[in-house]
Scaffold this motif. Sequence first.
Motif, PDB file in Angstrom:
ATOM      1  N   ASN A   1       0.826  -1.213   0.000  1.00  0.00           N
ATOM      2  CA  ASN A   1       0.000   0.000   0.000  1.00  0.00           C
ATOM      3  C   ASN A   1       0.857   1.258   0.000  1.00  0.00           C
ATOM      4  O   ASN A   1       0.453   2.293  -0.518  1.00  0.00           O
ATOM      5  N   GLU A   2       2.057   1.189   0.577  1.00  0.00           N
ATOM      6  CA  GLU A   2       2.946   2.361   0.632  1.00  0.00           C
ATOM      7  C   GLU A   2       3.579   2.666  -0.720  1.00  0.00           C
ATOM      8  O   GLU A   2       4.164   3.724  -0.899  1.00  0.00           O
ATOM      9  N   LEU A   3       3.476   1.738  -1.660  1.00  0.00           N
ATOM     10  CA  LEU A   3       4.086   1.934  -2.972  1.00  0.00           C
ATOM     11  C   LEU A   3       3.072   2.310  -4.043  1.00  0.00           C
ATOM     12  O   LEU A   3       3.405   2.432  -5.213  1.00  0.00           O
ATOM     13  N   ILE A   4       1.830   2.495  -3.627  1.00  0.00           N
ATOM     14  CA  ILE A   4       0.770   2.889  -4.561  1.00  0.00           C
ATOM     15  C   ILE A   4       0.186   4.215  -4.098  1.00  0.00           C
ATOM     16  O   ILE A   4      -0.046   4.414  -2.911  1.00  0.00           O
ATOM     17  N   ALA A   5      -0.059   5.101  -5.032  1.00  0.00           N
ATOM     18  CA  ALA A   5      -0.541   6.446  -4.688  1.00  0.00           C
ATOM     19  C   ALA A   5      -2.057   6.565  -4.811  1.00  0.00           C
ATOM     20  O   ALA A   5      -2.588   7.656  -4.795  1.00  0.00           O
ATOM     21  N   ARG A   6      -2.747   5.471  -4.961  1.00  0.00           N
ATOM     22  CA  ARG A   6      -4.203   5.524  -5.113  1.00  0.00           C
ATOM     23  C   ARG A   6      -4.833   4.346  -4.382  1.00  0.00           C
ATOM     24  O   ARG A   6      -4.136   3.513  -3.823  1.00  0.00           O
ATOM     25  N   ASN A   7      -6.161   4.287  -4.439  1.00  0.00           N
ATOM     26  CA  ASN A   7      -6.889   3.187  -3.816  1.00  0.00           C
ATOM     27  C   ASN A   7      -6.589   1.910  -4.589  1.00  0.00           C
ATOM     28  O   ASN A   7      -6.904   1.793  -5.767  1.00  0.00           O
ATOM     29  N   ALA A   8      -5.991   0.948  -3.933  1.00  0.00           N
ATOM     30  CA  ALA A   8      -5.529  -0.255  -4.615  1.00  0.00           C
ATOM     31  C   ALA A   8      -6.384  -1.466  -4.250  1.00  0.00           C
ATOM     32  O   ALA A   8      -7.199  -1.414  -3.334  1.00  0.00           O
ATOM     33  N   PHE A   9      -6.151  -2.523  -4.972  1.00  0.00           N
ATOM     34  CA  PHE A   9      -6.711  -3.847  -4.677  1.00  0.00           C
ATOM     35  C   PHE A   9      -8.237  -3.864  -4.722  1.00  0.00           C
ATOM     36  O   PHE A   9      -8.892  -4.493  -3.892  1.00  0.00           O
ATOM     37  N   GLU A  10      -8.793  -3.169  -5.702  1.00  0.00           N
ATOM     38  CA  GLU A  10     -10.250  -3.144  -5.887  1.00  0.00           C
ATOM     39  C   GLU A  10     -10.666  -4.279  -6.824  1.00  0.00           C
ATOM     40  O   GLU A  10      -9.893  -4.689  -7.695  1.00  0.00           O
ATOM     41  N   ALA A  11     -11.876  -4.772  -6.662  1.00  0.00           N
ATOM     42  CA  ALA A  11     -12.383  -5.882  -7.472  1.00  0.00           C
ATOM     43  C   ALA A  11     -12.250  -5.563  -8.959  1.00  0.00           C
ATOM     44  O   ALA A  11     -12.616  -4.480  -9.414  1.00  0.00           O
TER      45      ALA A  11
END
Length: 188
Positions: free
Chosen positions: A138-148
């Motif tokens: 999560n610290e390496l992504i600048a947006r909402n991650a892991f969405e369906a």
Amino acid sequence: TKSNVQLQIIGSKSYTHFFDLIPLLGENEFKIGHTQKINVIKEDVGKIQEIKIQAADRNSNLKWFLSKIKINKKSVRKSFSFPFHQWIRPGKIYSSDKNFIEYTIKLHTGDVAAGGTDANVSMIIYGTRGETKPIHLNELIARNAFEAGNIDYIKFAHKNLGSIKKIKIWHDEKWLGDGWFLNKIKIK
């Protein structure tokens, strides 16, 4: 960022002390999605082995994402590239050395109802030459991650792990019912 950024260059013969980059930018500043070119004249440290960077304003809560630093050494007409792929926060020194390579993780979240997660996801990668410490994705992504139904790409820098043998991936179950339908992972 307008935060005071400092760099240190470590070579085969010697090293520089940390020096400020902001005064060398002139009217510019480090901006999202931009490449900044800075001319630095320092003593010859020999073959560049490692670089260290820090945001020196300890009282600032400002952070910025550093993809990589490329140093062109004119005396030998050679470029040295140092991948970082991480958020730079004040009060911590970050380093990249000549043995670091860039990895890309491609995570496919299944396209099913409630398949995504808001939990904090971490992983360890095991290779023939070693393993990573836990990587907090999560610290390496600048947006909402892991969405369906989404595919998330994450880059990080690490010493060469050799051939990848296995991974361990988990999340912190931060929220009630915070499952995750992880469909597939590719690492290059």
